[in-house]
Design a protein around this motif. Structure first.
Motif, mmCIF file in Angstrom:
data_model
loop_
_atom_site.group_PDB
_atom_site.id
_atom_site.type_symbol
_atom_site.label_atom_id
_atom_site.label_comp_id
_atom_site.label_asym_id
_atom_site.label_seq_id
_atom_site.Cartn_x
_atom_site.Cartn_y
_atom_site.Cartn_z
ATOM 1 N N ILE A 46 0.891 -1.175 -0.099
ATOM 2 C CA ILE A 46 0.211 -0.234 -0.197
ATOM 3 C C ILE A 46 0.954 1.410 -0.116
ATOM 4 O O ILE A 46 0.394 2.431 0.335
ATOM 5 C CB ILE A 46 -0.947 -0.018 1.081
ATOM 6 C CG1 ILE A 46 -0.106 -0.186 2.584
ATOM 7 C CG2 ILE A 46 -1.948 -1.008 1.051
ATOM 8 C CD1 ILE A 46 -1.107 0.144 3.737
ATOM 9 N N GLY A 47 2.020 1.145 -0.512
ATOM 10 C CA GLY A 47 2.959 2.306 -0.660
ATOM 11 C C GLY A 47 3.048 2.758 -2.040
ATOM 12 O O GLY A 47 2.751 2.234 -2.713
ATOM 13 N N PRO A 48 3.678 3.901 -2.057
ATOM 14 C CA PRO A 48 3.725 4.428 -3.429
ATOM 15 C C PRO A 48 4.568 3.596 -4.526
ATOM 16 O O PRO A 48 4.269 3.914 -5.751
ATOM 17 C CB PRO A 48 4.459 5.794 -3.195
ATOM 18 C CG PRO A 48 5.168 5.623 -1.917
ATOM 19 C CD PRO A 48 4.273 4.598 -1.247
ATOM 20 N N ASN A 49 5.368 2.715 -4.104
ATOM 21 C CA ASN A 49 6.154 1.939 -5.076
ATOM 22 C C ASN A 49 5.418 0.783 -5.873
ATOM 23 O O ASN A 49 5.928 0.125 -6.703
ATOM 24 C CB ASN A 49 7.498 1.648 -4.539
ATOM 25 C CG ASN A 49 8.405 2.840 -4.143
ATOM 26 O OD1 ASN A 49 8.322 3.743 -4.998
ATOM 27 N ND2 ASN A 49 9.314 2.815 -2.986
ATOM 28 N N ASN A 50 4.613 0.262 -5.219
ATOM 29 C CA ASN A 50 3.527 -0.653 -5.801
ATOM 30 C C ASN A 50 2.762 -0.060 -6.805
ATOM 31 O O ASN A 50 2.434 1.234 -7.023
ATOM 32 C CB ASN A 50 2.614 -1.157 -4.652
ATOM 33 C CG ASN A 50 1.793 -2.373 -5.242
ATOM 34 O OD1 ASN A 50 2.438 -3.116 -6.190
ATOM 35 N ND2 ASN A 50 0.952 -3.062 -4.465
ATOM 36 N N LYS A 51 2.542 -0.840 -8.084
ATOM 37 C CA LYS A 51 1.940 -0.553 -8.994
ATOM 38 C C LYS A 51 0.732 -1.085 -9.264
ATOM 39 O O LYS A 51 0.575 -2.437 -9.021
ATOM 40 C CB LYS A 51 2.761 -0.353 -10.338
ATOM 41 C CG LYS A 51 3.884 0.346 -10.321
ATOM 42 C CD LYS A 51 4.904 0.415 -11.508
ATOM 43 C CE LYS A 51 5.987 1.165 -11.315
ATOM 44 N NZ LYS A 51 7.055 1.294 -12.580
ATOM 45 N N LEU A 52 -0.584 -0.569 -9.926
ATOM 46 C CA LEU A 52 -1.720 -1.391 -9.954
ATOM 47 C C LEU A 52 -1.995 -1.418 -11.711
ATOM 48 O O LEU A 52 -1.583 -0.228 -12.284
ATOM 49 C CB LEU A 52 -2.882 -0.622 -9.096
ATOM 50 C CG LEU A 52 -4.284 -1.456 -9.550
ATOM 51 C CD1 LEU A 52 -4.318 -2.556 -8.730
ATOM 52 C CD2 LEU A 52 -5.239 -0.252 -9.193
ATOM 53 N N ARG A 101 -4.528 -1.728 -24.135
ATOM 54 C CA ARG A 101 -4.190 -3.044 -23.636
ATOM 55 C C ARG A 101 -4.215 -2.950 -21.966
ATOM 56 O O ARG A 101 -4.427 -4.152 -21.584
ATOM 57 C CB ARG A 101 -3.137 -3.740 -24.217
ATOM 58 C CG ARG A 101 -2.747 -5.267 -23.911
ATOM 59 C CD ARG A 101 -3.747 -6.051 -24.399
ATOM 60 N NE ARG A 101 -3.656 -6.159 -25.873
ATOM 61 C CZ ARG A 101 -2.819 -6.627 -27.003
ATOM 62 N NH1 ARG A 101 -1.854 -7.205 -26.215
ATOM 63 N NH2 ARG A 101 -2.895 -6.326 -28.051
ATOM 64 N N ALA A 102 -3.522 -2.078 -21.723
ATOM 65 C CA ALA A 102 -3.398 -1.891 -20.154
ATOM 66 C C ALA A 102 -3.309 -0.660 -19.599
ATOM 67 O O ALA A 102 -3.039 0.547 -20.407
ATOM 68 C CB ALA A 102 -2.155 -2.533 -20.020
ATOM 69 N N ILE A 103 -3.723 -0.297 -18.474
ATOM 70 C CA ILE A 103 -3.725 0.752 -17.659
ATOM 71 C C ILE A 103 -2.541 0.643 -16.501
ATOM 72 O O ILE A 103 -2.790 -0.504 -15.668
ATOM 73 C CB ILE A 103 -4.919 1.353 -17.097
ATOM 74 C CG1 ILE A 103 -5.984 1.561 -18.154
ATOM 75 C CG2 ILE A 103 -4.609 2.828 -16.367
ATOM 76 C CD1 ILE A 103 -7.367 1.822 -17.876
ATOM 77 N N ALA A 104 -1.676 1.320 -16.229
ATOM 78 C CA ALA A 104 -0.707 1.313 -15.020
ATOM 79 C C ALA A 104 -0.903 2.581 -14.230
ATOM 80 O O ALA A 104 -0.654 3.557 -14.712
ATOM 81 C CB ALA A 104 0.727 1.218 -15.492
ATOM 82 N N ILE A 105 -1.202 2.225 -12.956
ATOM 83 C CA ILE A 105 -1.402 3.290 -11.776
ATOM 84 C C ILE A 105 0.039 3.271 -10.960
ATOM 85 O O ILE A 105 0.020 2.345 -10.296
ATOM 86 C CB ILE A 105 -2.631 3.275 -11.007
ATOM 87 C CG1 ILE A 105 -3.720 2.936 -11.970
ATOM 88 C CG2 ILE A 105 -3.001 4.141 -10.169
ATOM 89 C CD1 ILE A 105 -4.294 3.987 -12.863
ATOM 90 N N GLU A 106 0.668 4.295 -11.217
ATOM 91 C CA GLU A 106 1.901 4.503 -10.098
ATOM 92 C C GLU A 106 1.864 5.469 -9.277
ATOM 93 O O GLU A 106 0.931 6.459 -9.204
ATOM 94 C CB GLU A 106 2.966 4.733 -11.341
ATOM 95 C CG GLU A 106 3.012 3.554 -12.512
ATOM 96 C CD GLU A 106 4.093 3.859 -13.259
ATOM 97 O OE1 GLU A 106 4.474 5.184 -13.483
ATOM 98 O OE2 GLU A 106 4.263 3.262 -14.522
ATOM 99 N N GLY A 107 2.587 5.562 -8.229
ATOM 100 C CA GLY A 107 2.885 6.611 -7.475
ATOM 101 C C GLY A 107 1.368 6.549 -6.275
ATOM 102 O O GLY A 107 0.696 5.580 -6.154
ATOM 103 N N ALA A 108 1.437 7.623 -5.466
ATOM 104 C CA ALA A 108 0.276 7.656 -4.663
ATOM 105 C C ALA A 108 -0.074 9.308 -4.652
ATOM 106 O O ALA A 108 0.827 10.214 -4.543
ATOM 107 C CB ALA A 108 0.498 7.196 -3.391
ATOM 108 N N SER A 109 -1.188 9.547 -4.281
ATOM 109 C CA SER A 109 -1.736 10.968 -4.022
ATOM 110 C C SER A 109 -2.627 11.061 -3.060
ATOM 111 O O SER A 109 -3.427 10.097 -2.366
ATOM 112 C CB SER A 109 -2.410 11.320 -5.221
ATOM 113 O OG SER A 109 -3.028 12.966 -5.170
ATOM 114 N N GLU A 110 -2.675 12.066 -2.321
ATOM 115 C CA GLU A 110 -3.758 12.700 -1.324
ATOM 116 C C GLU A 110 -4.915 12.837 -1.874
ATOM 117 O O GLU A 110 -4.953 13.211 -3.166
ATOM 118 C CB GLU A 110 -3.204 13.820 -0.465
ATOM 119 C CG GLU A 110 -1.937 13.591 0.358
ATOM 120 C CD GLU A 110 -2.075 12.668 1.547
ATOM 121 O OE1 GLU A 110 -2.954 12.502 2.199
ATOM 122 O OE2 GLU A 110 -0.952 12.147 1.893
#
Length: 575
Positions: A46-52, A101-110
C-alpha cells in the motif's frame, strides 16, 4: 496497442506503445509480466512504489466470445506476493475501443481522484464528492455524468480505508457495480493510490484487424459452435456456478460451520435448483440467464430477485453461497443475496468476508446461522469500526486477533468453497498456486481421479493451473470447458487473428507455464514461500467423512520440478 501510465503523485498521464514482447499477452499473462518486470518485490503493497495494473485481452474487439474480462494485478496487501484477480463487465470492451491493452497506476496521491479516459484524452479529476460512497452509488453517478454506455471501475469505502479484503468492482451491462476483481486486497492498492474510480467512455473507434480475415471468421465460428454444443458450457448457461453446490456437498467438500462440517443440513435451500425455483415463482427482475459482459455466448450470470420480484444482486454465485451461506450455517438464499449486495457496495470480497465471519463465529462474536448479525458485522466493515477493520483485514488477521486456530487460509488468503479434506486435489491448488488459496487457479473436482485420496492430486492441479493461466490471459476461464480437448480451434484462431504460425497446441502450455513461473519468482523475491496447508486441516478430520488433508510433503516438493516446467526466469531484484 497502448498502455496508459498514470502517475498519481505527479498527475502525469502518458500513452505508450505496448512493448513488442507483450504483443500477444493480455489479462493475467500481461499483468503478471508487468509486475515481474516493473514492481519491486519488497515494496509496501500500500506504498507508492507498488503499481496497479488493469489489462484487457488481445482478442477483445475481434468479436470472439468471452474475451471482455479484465485482469487487475499488483503486489497483494493480503498475501504479500503477486496477485491477479479478474472480472467481467464492460471495461474490457471499452478499453479495447480506446486502443488500450493496459492501464498502469503508479505513485500515490492525497485526496480522492477519478481517472477519465476518452478518445479525446485522459485526465485526473478531483473526486471528493464521491469519497466514502458505495460502489453502486459511485457507479450510478459517474454513468449519469459521463454516459450510461461508459464503464466504471471503482472501489468502495473499504478500499478507501485500505482494508485487506477490499476488491475492485466493474460495472456490468446494466450499469451495476457487480463484477468483482475481488481477491487479494487489490481494492486497498487502488485506494492507496488515491484513486476512487476509472471512467472509460464508449467513444473509441479502435478495431483490430485479423491477419487472415476469411480464415479468422471460419475459426471464430468453429470456436463458438464448439462452445455452444458442449454440455459443460451449457451447464453454466442453465445454472451459472450455483449448479455445482449440491454435487460438491455430495463429495463432502462444501464448507460448513467455519470449515468444520461438510454435511450442512439445509443444503437444498441454498442450491442452484432452489435459486431457479425462486426465480420461476417470483418473476419480475430475476433472470436465470444473463451475460456479465458483451458478446458472451456462455451467459453464466444471473439476476436474483426478492419475493416481490425486485432485483437484489447480480450474480448470485456458488462461492458466495458457500462462504456467506453454508459456511455460516445460513440457509436462506434471500439473506445470502443481501449479504452479497452489501459486500459489493462496501467493495469487499465475499469469499474473504465469509471466511472471516466464520472465524468470528468460532470466537463467539456471532451465532451460527445468524444472518442479521452477519449483516451487522459487514456494516461494521464498511463503516470501519475497530471490529470491522479486524474482520475486513481478512480471515488470517481475524484469527490472530480473536484467538482462533481454525483459519482456512494459505499465504494469508482465505480458501474458497472447497474444503481440501473433501476434494484432496484442491489442497494442491490452494498450497501451490502463487496466488494464495485461490480456487480460480485450478478447480479440480471434475478430474477423473479418486478425489478422496491424495494420489494424483499434484499432477491434476499442476496441469489445470497451467491451462487456466493460459485461458485467463485471453478469455473467461469457463471457455476451457467449452473448448475441452478441441484445442486445435484455438491454434487456428490465434494463427488467423495474430499471424502466428503455431504448428501444434504446445503454445497453450508454454504461455501458461511462463505466466506461473514469473509469478513464483516474484513471490520468492518477496519472501512468500508458504506452500502447504494449515496444520489443523492436516490433523483434524472433517465431519462427517473423517478425511484429513494428507498430501505428503514430497508431493508438494516435486510440484516445481524442472522436468515439467523447464528453466525458470531469474528471481527479480528485491529492491
Amino acid at each position: 496497442m497502448k498502455i496508459l501510465r498514470v502517475n498519481m503523485e505527479t498527475g502525469s498521464i502518458r500513452l505508450e506503445e505496448l512493448s513488442e514482447k507483450y504483443r500477444l499477452l493480455g489479462n493475467r499473462g500481461l499483468v503478471s509480466s508487468l509486475i515481474y518486470n516493473e514492481v519491486s518485490p519488497t515494496c509496501s503493497p500500500i506504498g507508492p512504489n507498488n503499481k496497479l495494473y488493469i489489462a484487457s485481452s488481445p482478442l477483445e474487439g475481434f468479436g470472439v466470445t468471452s474475451t471482455g474480462r479484465i485482469s487487475v494485478g499488483a503486489k497483494s496487501p493480503l498475501t504479500g506476493g503477486i496477485k491477479e484477480a479478474n472480472a467481467g463487465g464492460t471495461a474490457g470492451s471499452r478499453m479495447a475501443r480506446q486502443g488500450l491493452r493496459a492501464i498502469a497506476i503508479e505513485g500515490a496521491s492525497e485526496g480522492s481522484w477519478i481517472l477519465r479516459i476518452s478518445s479525446s484524452g485522459s485526465e485526473l479529476l478531483e473526486a471528493s464528492e464521491y469519497a466514502g460512497l458505495g460502489t453502486y452509488e459511485t457507479t450510478k453517478r459517474l454513468l449519469d455524468r459521463y454516459g450510461r454506455d461508459s464503464s466504471v471501475i471503482s472501489i468502495g469505502p473499504s478500499g478507501e480505508k485500505l482494508l485487506l479484503s477490499a476488491g475492485v468492482f466493474v460495472s456490468d451491462v446494466e450499469g451495476d457495480s457487480s463484477r468483482a476483481a475481488a481477491r487479494g486486497g487489490l481494492g486497498a492498492v487502488m485506494g492507496s493510490k488515491g484513486l476512487k474510480a476509472i471512467v472509460i467512455q464508449n467513444d473509441g473507434n479502435y478495431k483490430p484487424k485479423p491477419s487472415d480475415k476469411e480464415g479468422f471468421i471460419n475459426a471464430r465460428l468453429a470456436l463458438h459452435k464448439a462452445i455452444l454444443e458442449n454440455p459443460g458450457a451449457q451447464a453454466y448457461t442453465n445454472y451459472g456456478t450455483m449448479g455445482i453446490l449440491l454435487p460438491l456437498h455430495a463429495l463432502g467438500t462444501l464448507p460448513g460451520k467455519g470449515f468444520t462440517d461438510a454435511d450442512f443440513k439445509g443444503v437444498e435451500s441454498v442450491s442452484g435448483e432452489k435459486m431457479l425455483e425462486n426465480m420461476a415463482k417470483r418473476g419480475g427482475e430475476g433472470k436465470p440467464v444473463h451475460s456479465c459482459m458483451p458478446g458472451c455466448v456462455i451467459r453464466c450470470s444471473n439476476v436474483y430477485a426478492d419475493k416481490n420480484g425486485k432485483k437484489i444482486v447480480s450474480p448470485l454465485e456458488y462461492e458466495t453461497s458457500a462462504l456467506l451461506g453454508t459456511n455460516l450455517c445460513i440457509d436462506d438464499l434471500d439473506v445470502i443475496a443481501k449479504l452479497n449486495r452489501k459486500c459489493n457496495d462496501y467493495g469487499i470480497d465475499t469469499i474473504e468476508t465469509g471466511a472471516a465471519l466464520g472465524v468470528a463465529a468460532h470466537a463467539g462474536v456471532l451465532e451460527w446461522g445468524d444472518g442479521k448479525k452477519a449483516a451487522d458485522l459487514i456494516d461494521e466493515i464498511g463503516q470501519g469500526t475497530p471490529l470491522g477493520r479486524i474482520l475486513g483485514s481478512g480471515a488470517v488477521i481475524a484469527g490472530k486477533v480473536l484467538g482462533v486456530i481454525k483459519v482456512p487460509a494459505v499465504k494469508g488468503q482465505a480458501m474458497a468453497g472447497y474444503d481440501p479434506r473433501g476434494v484432496k486435489s484442491m489442497g494442491a491448488t490452494y498450497a501451490m498456486t502463487p496466488m494464495g488459496a485461490d480456487h480460480t487457479a485450478a478447480v479440480t473436482f471434475r478430474a477423473p481421479i479418486d478425489q478422496f485420496k491424495w494420489e494424483g492430486g499434484i499432477d491434476v492441479s499442476r496441469n489445470i493451473q497451467v491451462t487456466v493461466a493460459f485461458y485467463d490471459t485471453y478469455f473467461c476461464s469457463f471457455v476451457a470447458r467449452g473448448v475441452g480437448t478441441s484445442t486445435h480451434l484455438l491454434r487456428e484462431l490465434f494463427n488467423t487473428a495474430f499471424g502466428t504460425d503455431y504448428q501444434d497446441d504446445s503454445f497453450i502450455s508454454e504461455i501458461g507455464k511462463d505466466c506461473i513461473k514469473k509469478e513464483r519468482m516474484f513471490n520468492l523475491a518477496a519472501g512468500v514461500t508458504e506452500e502447504w496447508l494449515p496444520e489443523w486441516m492436516r490433523e483434524e478430520p472433517l465431519e462427517p467423512h473423517g478425511r484429513v488433508a494428507d498430501i505428503p510433503a514430497s508431493e508438494f516438493e516435486r510440484f516445481w520440478d524442472k522436468s515439467f516446467w523447464g528453466e525458470f526466469p531469474p528471481i527479480p531484484k528485491r529492491f
